[in-house]
Design an enzyme around this catalytic site. Structure first.
Site, PDB file in Angstrom:
ATOM      1  N   HIS A 140      24.402 -18.846 -21.073  1.00  0.00           N
ATOM      2  CA  HIS A 140      24.732 -17.650 -20.300  1.00  0.00           C
ATOM      3  C   HIS A 140      25.188 -16.525 -21.216  1.00  0.00           C
ATOM      4  O   HIS A 140      24.888 -15.369 -20.979  1.00  0.00           O
ATOM      5  CB  HIS A 140      25.823 -17.951 -19.269  1.00  0.00           C
ATOM      6  CG  HIS A 140      25.375 -18.868 -18.187  1.00  0.00           C
ATOM      7  ND1 HIS A 140      26.235 -19.374 -17.253  1.00  0.00           N
ATOM      8  CD2 HIS A 140      24.163 -19.385 -17.886  1.00  0.00           C
ATOM      9  CE1 HIS A 140      25.579 -20.154 -16.419  1.00  0.00           C
ATOM     10  NE2 HIS A 140      24.318 -20.187 -16.796  1.00  0.00           N
ATOM     11  N   ASP A 172      25.484 -23.274 -20.382  1.00  0.00           N
ATOM     12  CA  ASP A 172      26.488 -22.281 -19.995  1.00  0.00           C
ATOM     13  C   ASP A 172      26.763 -21.420 -21.236  1.00  0.00           C
ATOM     14  O   ASP A 172      25.863 -21.205 -22.033  1.00  0.00           O
ATOM     15  CB  ASP A 172      27.748 -22.978 -19.472  1.00  0.00           C
ATOM     16  CG  ASP A 172      28.575 -22.084 -18.544  1.00  0.00           C
ATOM     17  OD1 ASP A 172      28.510 -20.852 -18.680  1.00  0.00           O
ATOM     18  OD2 ASP A 172      29.296 -22.619 -17.696  1.00  0.00           O
TER      19      ASP A 172
END
Length: 172
Positions: free
Chosen positions: A72, A38
């Site tokens: 991300h 993430d």
């Protein structure tokens, strides 16, 4: 004061950020390596009504000499950001991976609101990211359906270079 120095985070599960300073001040993240599933670093300050009620911004954050691999976003502000963020300095970092989507990322929406301001990024080398160097998405998740319009202001990127990305900037 919060200091995170010389730490390596290598984890690839879902929704697992590397480091999430939230509603705090005087933060130093230095000499760390992030390889995540993430966001590498996600700066936060509370979600929706709780964030507005506490009204405690994250402020005075220095991120320097770090390396971001997969994730991300390399340095992300949001999305739980209702209390606001100010005075963020990112310098001398390297962000490089075909699996890193964005180098610098702002994500917020009108259900959360909050002011994100005074963000300075300098001397950052982006080898490659799969999407964009700078992403500002104010329609994240719930989008613009809400009474708390988010604000992003006073953002400066200086001497930020990229060898390869789909886009230089994405703004929504």
């Amino acid at each position: 004061n919060v200091t995170v120095r010389g730490v390596t985070i290598a984890t690839h599960g879902p929704n697992n950020d590397g480091c999430d300073p939230e509603s705090c001040r005087d933060v130093l993240i230095e000499g760390c390596t992030f390889d995540t599933g993430d966001d590498c670093i996600a700066i936060k300050s509370g979600r929706n009504a709780d964030g507005r009620r506490l009204a405690t911004p994250t402020e005075n954050v220095i991120i320097r000499d770090c390396r971001m691999k997969d994730g991300h976003g390399g340095v992300t502000l949001g999305s739980e950001i209702s209390g606001g963020v100010r005075n963020v300095f990112v310098e001398r970092c390297e962000m490089d991976s075909p699996n890193l989507e964005r180098a610098i990322r702002f994500k917020n929406n009108a259900m959360r609101g909050g002011i994100l301001e005074h963000v300075y990024v300098r001397d950052v080398t982006v080898g490659q990211v799969s999407d964009t160097v700078l992403s500002v998405d104010l329609y994240y998740e719930e989008g613009r359906a809400g009474p708390f319009a988010p604000v992003v202001r006073d953002v400066e990127l200086r001497n930020v270079t990229s060898r390869k990305s789909e886009y230089g900037m994405y703004m929504r």
